[in-house]
Design a protein around this motif. Structure first.
Motif, PDB file in Angstrom:
ATOM      1  N   GLY A   1      23.289 112.488  -7.020  1.00 49.60           N
ATOM      2  CA  GLY A   1      24.132 113.584  -8.177  1.00 49.60           C
ATOM      3  C   GLY A   1      25.615 113.908  -8.702  1.00 49.60           C
ATOM      4  N   LEU A   2      26.241 112.382  -8.734  1.00 55.66           N
ATOM      5  CA  LEU A   2      27.794 112.462  -8.042  1.00 55.66           C
ATOM      6  C   LEU A   2      28.005 113.468 -10.046  1.00 55.66           C
ATOM      7  N   ARG A   3      28.443 114.558  -9.788  1.00 53.98           N
ATOM      8  CA  ARG A   3      29.096 115.189 -11.628  1.00 53.98           C
ATOM      9  C   ARG A   3      30.087 114.811 -11.812  1.00 53.98           C
ATOM     10  N   VAL A   4      31.600 114.599 -12.036  1.00 53.96           N
ATOM     11  CA  VAL A   4      32.964 114.925 -12.556  1.00 53.96           C
ATOM     12  C   VAL A   4      33.397 115.522 -13.920  1.00 53.96           C
ATOM     13  N   ALA A   5      34.316 116.464 -14.022  1.00 57.79           N
ATOM     14  CA  ALA A   5      34.449 117.191 -15.094  1.00 57.79           C
ATOM     15  C   ALA A   5      35.810 117.524 -15.535  1.00 57.79           C
ATOM     16  N   VAL A   6      36.641 117.498 -16.158  1.00 62.49           N
ATOM     17  CA  VAL A   6      37.221 117.629 -17.476  1.00 62.49           C
ATOM     18  C   VAL A   6      37.820 118.563 -18.044  1.00 62.49           C
ATOM     19  N   ASP A   7      38.846 119.239 -18.037  1.00 64.74           N
ATOM     20  CA  ASP A   7      39.968 119.996 -18.711  1.00 64.74           C
ATOM     21  C   ASP A   7      38.963 121.731 -18.610  1.00 64.74           C
TER      22      ASP A   7
ATOM     23  N   LEU B   1      35.647 108.645  -4.572  1.00 68.12           N
ATOM     24  CA  LEU B   1      34.540 108.013  -3.098  1.00 68.12           C
ATOM     25  C   LEU B   1      36.729 108.403  -2.605  1.00 68.12           C
ATOM     26  N   LEU B   2      37.587 108.596  -2.742  1.00 65.69           N
ATOM     27  CA  LEU B   2      39.024 108.645  -2.291  1.00 65.69           C
ATOM     28  C   LEU B   2      39.717 109.815  -1.943  1.00 65.69           C
ATOM     29  N   GLY B   3      38.693 111.220  -3.353  1.00 66.80           N
ATOM     30  CA  GLY B   3      39.254 112.449  -3.088  1.00 66.80           C
ATOM     31  C   GLY B   3      40.533 111.793  -3.970  1.00 66.80           C
ATOM     32  N   ILE B   4      40.724 111.293  -5.236  1.00 69.52           N
ATOM     33  CA  ILE B   4      42.023 111.143  -5.640  1.00 69.52           C
ATOM     34  C   ILE B   4      41.955 111.776  -7.162  1.00 69.52           C
ATOM     35  N   LEU B   5      40.969 112.422  -7.356  1.00 70.82           N
ATOM     36  CA  LEU B   5      40.562 113.033  -8.611  1.00 70.82           C
ATOM     37  C   LEU B   5      41.860 112.508  -9.815  1.00 70.82           C
ATOM     38  N   PRO B   6      42.105 112.663 -11.104  1.00 73.66           N
ATOM     39  CA  PRO B   6      43.362 112.556 -11.510  1.00 73.66           C
ATOM     40  C   PRO B   6      43.549 114.211 -11.782  1.00 73.66           C
ATOM     41  N   HIS B   7      44.652 114.570 -12.106  1.00 76.24           N
ATOM     42  CA  HIS B   7      45.344 116.676 -11.992  1.00 76.24           C
ATOM     43  C   HIS B   7      44.061 116.623 -13.484  1.00 76.24           C
ATOM     44  N   GLY B   8      43.308 117.643 -13.377  1.00 76.48           N
ATOM     45  CA  GLY B   8      42.005 118.435 -14.263  1.00 76.48           C
ATOM     46  C   GLY B   8      41.187 117.915 -14.093  1.00 76.48           C
ATOM     47  N   ALA B   9      41.154 116.974 -13.246  1.00 72.50           N
ATOM     48  CA  ALA B   9      39.088 116.755 -13.127  1.00 72.50           C
ATOM     49  C   ALA B   9      39.142 116.941 -11.768  1.00 72.50           C
ATOM     50  N   ASP B  10      37.595 117.622 -11.662  1.00 73.46           N
ATOM     51  CA  ASP B  10      36.602 118.002 -10.710  1.00 73.46           C
ATOM     52  C   ASP B  10      35.018 117.745 -10.273  1.00 73.46           C
ATOM     53  N   ARG B  11      35.998 117.242  -8.772  1.00 70.55           N
ATOM     54  CA  ARG B  11      34.118 116.869  -8.945  1.00 70.55           C
ATOM     55  C   ARG B  11      33.109 117.859  -8.172  1.00 70.55           C
ATOM     56  N   THR B  12      32.442 118.229  -9.262  1.00 71.15           N
ATOM     57  CA  THR B  12      31.475 119.647  -9.257  1.00 71.15           C
ATOM     58  C   THR B  12      30.146 119.419  -8.773  1.00 71.15           C
ATOM     59  N   ALA B  13      29.098 118.024  -8.600  1.00 74.40           N
ATOM     60  CA  ALA B  13      28.679 118.209  -7.557  1.00 74.40           C
ATOM     61  C   ALA B  13      27.600 116.830  -7.238  1.00 74.40           C
ATOM     62  N   GLY B  14      27.607 116.111  -6.457  1.00 74.29           N
ATOM     63  CA  GLY B  14      26.986 115.681  -5.830  1.00 74.29           C
ATOM     64  C   GLY B  14      27.524 115.151  -4.443  1.00 74.29           C
ATOM     65  N   GLU B  15      26.221 114.539  -3.949  1.00 72.85           N
ATOM     66  CA  GLU B  15      26.909 113.993  -2.231  1.00 72.85           C
ATOM     67  C   GLU B  15      27.073 112.427  -2.243  1.00 72.85           C
ATOM     68  N   LEU B  16      28.428 112.374  -1.232  1.00 75.91           N
ATOM     69  CA  LEU B  16      29.540 111.396  -1.133  1.00 75.91           C
ATOM     70  C   LEU B  16      28.736 111.069   0.958  1.00 75.91           C
TER      71      LEU B  16
END
Length: 296
Positions: free
Chosen positions: A31-37, A74-89
């Motif tokens: 259920g991994l979801r990533v959003a930007v902006d 999986l590394l916790g290093i999403l670029p600036h402006g990107a966020d994990r909004t849901a999901g289990e890792l």
């Protein structure tokens, strides 16, 4: 003649590539979801995949498919402006999404490590590569200065660099792309991680050096039990080293399964289009030359 999913060779290949029944995956993403902006635009839509110990799993797709954002999560290093909004890792049973930054330091670079497309951009050009490798051995492994140097030279030699003592004393700009990628691999593997994420790690290399790096990853897997997630847009690369593959398009997994089955009998139209685009680079030749398995 092309194979279909019901052909005995494909069935046998799929069975042999599946993880052992009942074995828990080292990494399970659901259920991994990533959003930007600022969360206004979702670019990864409920993706899930799993990787078992000792496997090499490919995640493929065109640029913009979301494969890199999924793996950087999986590394916790999403670029600036990107966020994990849901999901289990889940990594070895622990949800990475619940870790504090302090807890992340015990995982990132230690238990989960990574190499990326442009190794030069991850190395300090003003510091000799040996010193940069030493720092990892001292900080992550806790070695003394002398022991760290010995471990660094040994690591460079193990990764196939000729005259590792000389390489140890060189600056990044003095090394070729293939040598730099090997140095970055040495740094990534210094703490003996359980999982290595190789994100387009061979894309910028010429064909000969690319093959050498892929052979090296296969050797490390065979000798150390290393688990690898190989992120790539290149199906020819994936066909050489991956047990299973997940195909991503526009932030979704559209197909997954044992690599031979997916590449020889794709079920999704997008996967078929990727294969057609790769024909000219030799993937059909790889299919033709591969030994035909018999159903067990």
């Amino acid at each position: 003649m092309s194979l279909t999913a019901s052909d005995p060779a494909v069935v046998a290949a799929e069975r042999s590539a599946m993880p052992s029944p009942g074995s828990a995956p080292l990494m399970r993403v659901s259920g991994l979801r990533v959003a930007v902006d600022g969360g206004r635009r979702e670019v990864v839509h409920g993706v899930g995949f799993e990787v078992h110990r000792g496997e090499t799993v490919g995640i493929v797709g065109e640029s913009g498919s979301g494969k890199t954002l999924a793996c950087r999560s999986l590394l916790g290093i999403l670029p600036h402006g990107a966020d994990r909004t849901a999901g289990e890792l889940l990594f070895d049973g622990v949800d990475l999404g619940t870790l504090s930054e302090r807890q992340w330091r015990g995982v990132r670079g230690a238990r989960i490590s990574a190499v990326f497309q442009d190794p030069a951009s991850y190395l300090n050009p003003s510091i000799r590569v040996g010193r940069q490798l030493d720092e990892v051995h001292r900080v992550r492994v806790g070695l003394s200065r002398r022991a760290a140097r010995a471990a660094s030279v040994a690591a460079l030699a193990r990764l196939g660099l000729v005259d590792p003592e000389r390489v140890y004393l060189q600056y990044p700009f003095e090394l070729s792309g293939g040598m730099l990628q090997r140095v970055l691999l040495a740094i990534a593997l210094a703490a003996e991680p359980e999982l290595l994420i190789a994100d387009e790690a061979t894309t910028a290399l010429d064909v000969t050096v690319q093959a050498e790096v892929l052979d090296l990853l296969a050797e490390l897997r065979a000798t150390t039990g290393l688990t690898v997630i190989l992120v790539s847009h290149d199906l020819a690369v994936v066909s050489q080293v991956c047990d299973r593959v997940y195909v991503m398009r526009e932030g979704n997994v559209v197909e997954h399964g044992p690599t031979r089955r997916v590449l020889r009998a794709p079920q999704d139209e997008y996967t078929r289009s990727l294969l057609e685009a790769h024909d000219r680079y030799g993937i059909e030749r790889l299919h033709a030359d591969a030994p035909q398995e018999e159903a067990s």
